[in-house]
Scaffold this active site. Structure first.
Site, mmCIF file in Angstrom:
data_model
loop_
_atom_site.group_PDB
_atom_site.id
_atom_site.type_symbol
_atom_site.label_atom_id
_atom_site.label_comp_id
_atom_site.label_asym_id
_atom_site.label_seq_id
_atom_site.Cartn_x
_atom_site.Cartn_y
_atom_site.Cartn_z
ATOM 1 N N LYS A 1 0.881 -1.246 0.155
ATOM 2 C CA LYS A 1 0.024 -0.058 -0.013
ATOM 3 C C LYS A 1 0.657 1.172 -0.068
ATOM 4 O O LYS A 1 0.578 2.365 -0.273
ATOM 5 C CB LYS A 1 -1.029 0.111 1.302
ATOM 6 C CG LYS A 1 -2.005 -1.042 1.004
ATOM 7 C CD LYS A 1 -3.044 -0.665 2.104
ATOM 8 C CE LYS A 1 -3.900 -1.998 1.976
ATOM 9 N NZ LYS A 1 -3.572 -3.493 2.543
HETATM 10 C C1 LIG Z 1 -4.471 -4.560 1.887
HETATM 11 C C2 LIG Z 1 -3.650 -5.810 2.001
HETATM 12 C C3 LIG Z 1 -4.133 -6.738 1.113
HETATM 13 C C4 LIG Z 1 -5.476 -6.842 0.456
HETATM 14 O O1 LIG Z 1 -5.334 -5.771 -0.667
HETATM 15 P P1 LIG Z 1 -6.820 -4.977 -1.382
HETATM 16 O O2 LIG Z 1 -6.286 -4.178 -2.242
HETATM 17 O O3 LIG Z 1 -7.558 -4.648 -0.096
HETATM 18 O O4 LIG Z 1 -7.456 -6.178 -1.949
HETATM 19 C C5 LIG Z 1 -3.548 -7.790 1.029
HETATM 20 N N1 LIG Z 1 -2.353 -8.181 1.818
HETATM 21 C C6 LIG Z 1 -2.001 -7.161 2.539
HETATM 22 C C7 LIG Z 1 -0.660 -7.495 3.630
HETATM 23 C C8 LIG Z 1 -2.663 -6.094 2.602
HETATM 24 O O5 LIG Z 1 -2.026 -4.921 3.303
#
Ligand SMILES: *Cc1c(COP(=O)(O)O)cnc(C)c1O
Length: 433
Positions: free
Chosen positions: A107
């Site tokens: 993210k």
């Molecule tokens: C946010 C997250 C996900 C899921 O991603 P999305 O875009 O919400 O589908 C998977 N793994 C980790 C470690 C995350 O932080």
């Protein structure tokens, strides 16, 4: 570029409005009116380009009409000061490690890009302070807090459930200070989410301060994640392994995989996708039955995917013209229990030496079970396993090392504002800011 709402009841918006507002007036998600195909020469030559060069070409297709080239280039290059290697795990399965950014989670890219783009618009318009509210069960808070840290004109409030995020995650957003305030809510994640949603709908608060959201409903947060997929393709092409590429995305709110599907519409030659779920199998069930039936989430060891009503489903549905058959032609699903996730982490370690985090483990297993002859798979390793150290340590009966970047956060002093889960208290607190 014009952005429309997936609910079709709100006026079309400029990029600036879509980024500053986050959600459309009719509570729909903003979608770009056009998705530009990238030229064949770009794909022919992609393996010779850097991550930054690839990302700038993709960013230009979405944002180039609204942001001058020099500014956009600066935003992209500032966002991507690191690479994400594709690491070989078996002969046919590779891990795209998305944990080489500042908070060791995928993210980071969307959060940092959104912070820089918002800053660009605020400077251009000479607008007052914008306040970002974000509810987190761990990973979103750390990425958003670090992405926005030190950005002039923006204050971030991270709401998190007291005692329910790991100590490593907590220190990534409670030790920063400056324009980042951690709000420790005496409740669960859903209470934090409810406080944020109520704040967006409260007339007094909106008259008092400019509020926006930094989760993957925001176009500036989810679209930049598409950079990863073009880069993964480039790396696999360099290895001569991109002809029948299958990409598997551990999914929760489906922002990440949604950005990949935008990439495919732009011409990225990925053969097909797999969305890997934990026990929260709403999307998996949709693929089987054609019915989308959200449910309250259940807690799992892959907790960043504990989502019972994935917000970006609306975008995927819209992108494929609301056709179940069209969605199924590009995406298949998988769902795993905690026991299966633990078993996979153990097996991958003993057979290959590679340590998966609980989210990546879902991705690995879906490829292991789903690849057919001739295909090569890449799964997204969405976070460094040390971010889920207690879980991974107990599964492997060993102590995995904490990278220096994470250790540095743990040396900081925790600062947070205690808060009840009662909206009246949160409102009063914000009105006093
Ligand atoms: C946010 C997250 C996900 C899921 O991603 P999305 O875009 O919400 O589908 C998977 N793994 C980790 C470690 C995350 O932080």
């Amino acid at each position: 570029m014009i952005f429309y709402s997936t609910n079709g009841q709100a006026p079309a918006a400029t990029l600036e409005k879509a980024v500053v507002k986050g959600l459309a007036e009719d509570k729909g998600l903003y979608m770009p009116e056009r998705i530009k195909a990238l030229p064949q020469e770009f794909f022919d030559n992609i393996e010779n380009l850097s991550f930054q060069e690839i990302a700038y070409t993709v960013a230009d297709a979405f944002f180039g009409e609204d942001v001058p080239a020099d500014d956009l280039k600066a935003i992209v290059y500032d966002t991507l000061a690191f690479d994400c290697p594709c690491v070989k795990v078996t002969d046919t399965i590779y891990s795209l490690e998305l944990f080489h950014g500042p908070t060791l989670a995928f993210k980071d890219v969307g959060a940092r890009f959104m912070a820089r783009l918002l800053q660009y618009f605020l400077k251009k318009e000479g607008k007052g302070q914008v306040n970002v509210l974000v509810a987190t069960s761990g990973d979103t808070g750390s990425a958003v807090a670090n992405g926005f840290l030190g950005v002039d004109g923006i204050h971030v409030y991270v709401l998190y459930p007291k005692g329910k995020v790991s100590p490593i995650q907590e220190c990534q957003f409670t030790t920063l200070g400056g324009n980042i305030t951690a709000v420790e809510v005496d409740g669960v994640f859903d209470d934090c989410q409810a406080l944020v949603k109520n704040a967006f709908m409260d007339a007094d608060l909106n008259a008092h301060m400019q509020l926006t959201s930094a989760n993957s409903i925001n176009v500036a947060r989810f679209l930049p994640q598409s950079f990863y997929y073009f880069y993964a393709y480039a790396q696999m092409k360099k290895l001569g392994l991109a002809d029948e590429l299958v990409v598997c995305v551990p999914s929760g709110n489906f922002g990440n995989i949604c950005s990949a599907l935008f990439g495919k519409k732009m011409g990225l030659p990925i053969k097909r996708f797999i969305a890997a779920n934990n026990a929260n199998d709403i999307f998996y069930n949709y693929l089987q039955t054609g019915k989308y039936e959200p449910r309250p989430s259940v807690q799992t060891i892959a907790n960043a995917m504990d989502v019972g009503d994935p917000s970006n489903f609306a975008r995927i549905y819209d992108l494929y013209g609301k056709s179940h058959a069209a969605i199924c032609a590009d995406i298949s699903g998988a769902t795993y229990t905690d026991a299966q996730i633990a078993e996979t982490i153990k097996e991958v370690k003993s057979q290959t030496g590679y340590v998966c985090d609980p989210h990546g483990a879902c991705g690995y297993r879906a490829l292991q079970e789903g690849l057919v002859s001739g295909e090569v798979g890449v799964f997204l390793e969405t976070a460094h396993p040390a971010k889920f150290k207690d879980t991974v340590d107990s599964i492997l009966s060993e102590s995995i090392e904490i990278p220096a970047k994470l250790q540095a956060f743990m040396k900081g002093v925790k600062q947070s504002v205690p808060m009840s889960k009662d909206f009246a208290d949160f409102k009063q607190y914000l009105l006093a800011q």
